[in-house]
Design an enzyme around this catalytic site. Structure first.
Site: not given
Lengths: 193, 546
Positions: B52, B55-56, B60, B173
């Site tokens: 999906i 990031g970082g 996912v 964040d």
């Protein structure tokens, strides 16, 4: 499902009527493979086995009207396997000139337990493969092939690559086909036993 | 002959066939409980379907959870990370799981998979999108074009963050990418990877189980690196200097989110990270006023934004709840405290939020005035009407008199008309109809000479000679003399005189024979096709007339 089966005559009940040709054809088509496998497993060569199967069915056809069918499990299977066993024995006795058959007879027929095991195992295989045959049109060839590979123990990752199907999809189909197959096995086992 | 399994191109191993058979048998024993057998037999719970997001340090993926039989989102670490990273990852999972709120992404399960990879599963939002994608394609979503729809989203974000703050946790964040939405109004605050426990948070405030869980996060040291996203991070986050972060840090980000929702723009000019960081530190944001006209941003909300995004944390709102109150106040039509509203603003807002009541009062007032006005006018009108009706009564009296005269005339006209009809009937030999019409005509106007004349004629036909004489005489008296000589009443008198003696005393009628004889002697040119016609035709029809 079970109820539905119990309310109608099984194939075996129908086939007891000597005038019911359709049922006999159905009966023959279902059992010839099973009987053939037992015969071959008992050591008859494939060529003679074909003839022997014919003989066995003639015997069975004659004896069927007198066969006391009750719903107790495995009754019919042991009956047809007894006829088969006896027929094979008779055949070997007729050909007793051949030494290898004597040998076989010594090793094999003395061990009734071994034959019964074959009868049992072959029955399972016979019913399961019949069931697979019966339901295969309900699923796509690709899914079914993938399912068979999975059942045969191929690693799911390999199957996934080969058929280009997601593992989760494979899992879904495996469950679905398996369920359907088990239902058909149960049905056939009831119907034919 | 071949075995079935060989014939088919689908071929199962013998052992597999046996297995299947046994499986079917055991299914029989277990009965219908297939879910139970599924749960008991299934070893692998999650089946990966597709990625999906990434990031970082984590990615996912969408997975099928075979136990619950639904799709969920699974977060896993990208690579074989350090132990520290694994701890961070699992800490985020625990922390998110700890925050159970409708506007915070729910965590379902935390675990380690077969290859020793830690993972956690979360709710998978079907057809979901994050706030950034929503705003970028806002033109496609009619429902988010309106300011109030976007403010609703903002309030839900605030709900989630306020809840976290109440549990002593700050997100640190908050940005559009970390807000997940769906088509049904669901708003979830996600990615609590940078979240921290608020320093000096009074854990005594937490009760029971909450307190025990919160202990997990107490010993987290904040690293001396910049963490956050330029544009949405607070100035105190943009500095490498170790500064204290608290609820007000999140409030700055919420202010930036509000800025984004109002203007569809990030508060910072995009550029080099270092530049953006220094802009953040110096409060060098693009003034919201710049977009006011284009986006029709209301003044009070600009002020709320400004207050939330003050450089100095102390000058921002004290709590998310306060910020929320201000937005709600605007939505409900009250002055926000950031506005420092004067009387006019207050009053106009008072009017706006009580628009309905105001309008109702004004409307009722107008209604009353108009009703009173109308009734006064009606009173005057009826007075005049009374005067008028008096005059009208006099007039109608005059009319009545005239009408009576007219009525008489109408009688004459009608009488004349009936007479004409009677004559038509007479020439059509409908003697009875002619007789009735003539009688009616005479009733309407007893002085109608013509009617009297024809009644005389009819009487001759009926052989009632006395009556005939009377009608003719009356006809003459009323001045009827006929259009030509053949029609003169006196002309018929001699005929009557001649006919009368011919009556047979026994039958009181003139015999047919005698009548025919008489008629044949009459000079045809003088009278009397007419008399002939009278005497011969359908006479019997009239003989009964009294």
């Amino acid at each position: 499902m079970m109820k539905e089966i119990q309310t109608r005559k099984t194939l075996l009940e129908r086939v007891k009527d000597p005038h019911d040709d359709l049922s006999w054809d159905e009966f023959y088509n279902y059992y010839k493979d099973y009987v053939f496998i037992i015969v071959v497993n008992m050591g008859v060569d494939e060529h003679s086995a074909k003839d022997l199967v014919q003989e066995i069915f003639v015997k069975a056809w004659k004896a069927l009207p007198d066969f006391d069918y009750s719903s107790s499990k495995g009754r019919f299977r042991s009956w047809i396997s007894t006829i088969t066993k006896n027929s094979v024995r008779t055949k070997f006795r007729d050909n007793s000139r051949r030494p290898q058959t004597d040998e076989l007879e010594d090793n094999f027929f003395s061990d009734n337990k071994a034959i019964d095991e074959i009868v049992e195992v072959e029955w399972k295989k016979f019913v399961a493969s019949k069931a697979l045959e019966n339901i295969k049109d309900e699923f796509s060839e690709k899914n079914l092939s993938a399912f068979i590979e999975l059942m045969n123990g191929t690693d799911i990752k390999k199957v996934s690559q080969k058929y280009e199907l997601q593992e989760s999809t494979l899992y879904v189909y495996r469950t679905r086909i398996q369920k359907r197959l088990c239902r058909e096995i149960k049905r056939l086992n009831y119907e034919l036993n | 002959m071949n075995s079935t399994s060989d014939k088919s191109h689908f071929s199962l191993f013998d052992s597999s066939l046996e297995n299947l058979f046994d499986m079917a048998e055991s299914m029989d024993k277990e009965g219908a409980s297939t879910i139970l057998s599924e749960l008991a037999s299934e070893h692998q719970r999650y089946w990966i379907s597709n990625k999906i997001a990434e990031g970082g340090s984590k990615k996912v993926v969408k997975v099928k959870d075979s136990a619950t039989n639904r799709h969920v989102a699974m977060a896993v670490l990208k690579d074989n990370e350090s132990e520290e990273a694994i701890e961070e990852f699992l800490r985020e999972a625990r922390l998110t799981a700890f925050l159970q709120h409708p506007n915070i992404m729910p965590v379902y399960d935390i675990g380690v998979n077969s290859i020793n990879q830690p993972y956690f599963t979360m709710k998978l939002i079907k057809g979901g999108f994050n706030l950034a994608t929503l705003i970028r394609s806002a033109h496609k979503f009619d429902e988010y074009k309106t300011l109030s729809a976007r403010l609703e989203i903002f309030l839900k974000i605030c709900d989630g963050v306020a809840f976290a703050h109440s549990r002593g946790i700050i997100h640190l964040d908050l940005k559009p990418e970390n807000i997940q939405l769906d088509d049904f109004g669901q708003v979830l605050v996600c990615d609590w990877g940078l979240a921290r426990f608020i320093k000096g948070f009074d854990t005594e405030k937490l009760t029971g189980t909450d307190k025990i869980h919160s202990m997990d996060f107490l010993n987290i040291t904040v690293k001396g690196v910049v963490q956050g996203t330029p544009g949405f991070m607070a100035p105190e986050q943009a500095s490498t200097k170790k500064t204290e972060k608290n609820e007000r840090t999140d409030i700055y980000s919420l202010g930036a989110l509000l800025y984004y929702l109002l203007s569809f723009k990030s508060p910072l000019k995009s550029g080099k990270i270092s530049q953006m960081l220094s802009d953040t530190l110096n409060g060098n944001t693009i003034p919201l006023k710049k977009w006011q006209k284009r986006m029709q941003i209301p003044d009070p909300l600009i002020k709320v934004c400004q207050k939330a995004m003050r450089l100095s944390p102390d000058k921002r709102y004290d709590s998310v709840v306060q910020l929320q109150k201000e937005v709600r106040a605007y939505m409900d039509g009250y002055a926000t405290s950031a506005e420092h509203a004067g009387f006019v603003t207050q009053f106009s807002l008072f009017y706006l939020r009580n628009k309905l009541i105001f309008n109702l009062i004004v409307f009722s007032f107008l209604a009353i005035i108009s009703v009173v006005g109308v009734s006064i006018k009606q009173m005057k009108d009826s007075e005049q009407k009374a005067l008028k009706s008096e005059q009208e009564a006099l007039l109608s009296l005059k009319k009545l008199r005239l009408e009576r005269i007219e009525k008489k005339e109408i009688g004459v006209i009608a009488s004349e008309k009936l007479c004409s009809e009677a004559i038509t009937a007479y020439y059509g030999y409908n003697y009875r109809v002619a007789y009735e019409k003539l009688n009616k005509s005479l009733q309407l106007n007893p002085e109608n000479g013509r009617t009297l004349f024809y009644l005389g004629w009819l009487s001759i036909t009926a052989q009632k000679f006395d009556e005939a004489r009377t009608y003719f005489r009356l006809s003459l008296e009323n001045g009827y003399s006929g259009k030509n000589t053949s029609m003169r009443s006196d002309k018929f008198m001699p005929v009557i005189d001649e006919l009368e003696p011919l009556i047979n005393p026994k039958t009181r009628r003139i015999d047919e024979k005698v009548l025919n004889e008489y008629i044949s002697k009459l000079p045809k040119n003088k009278y009397v096709v007419l008399i002939k016609h009278l005497l011969y035709r359908h006479r019997n029809d009239l003989l009964d007339i009294k």
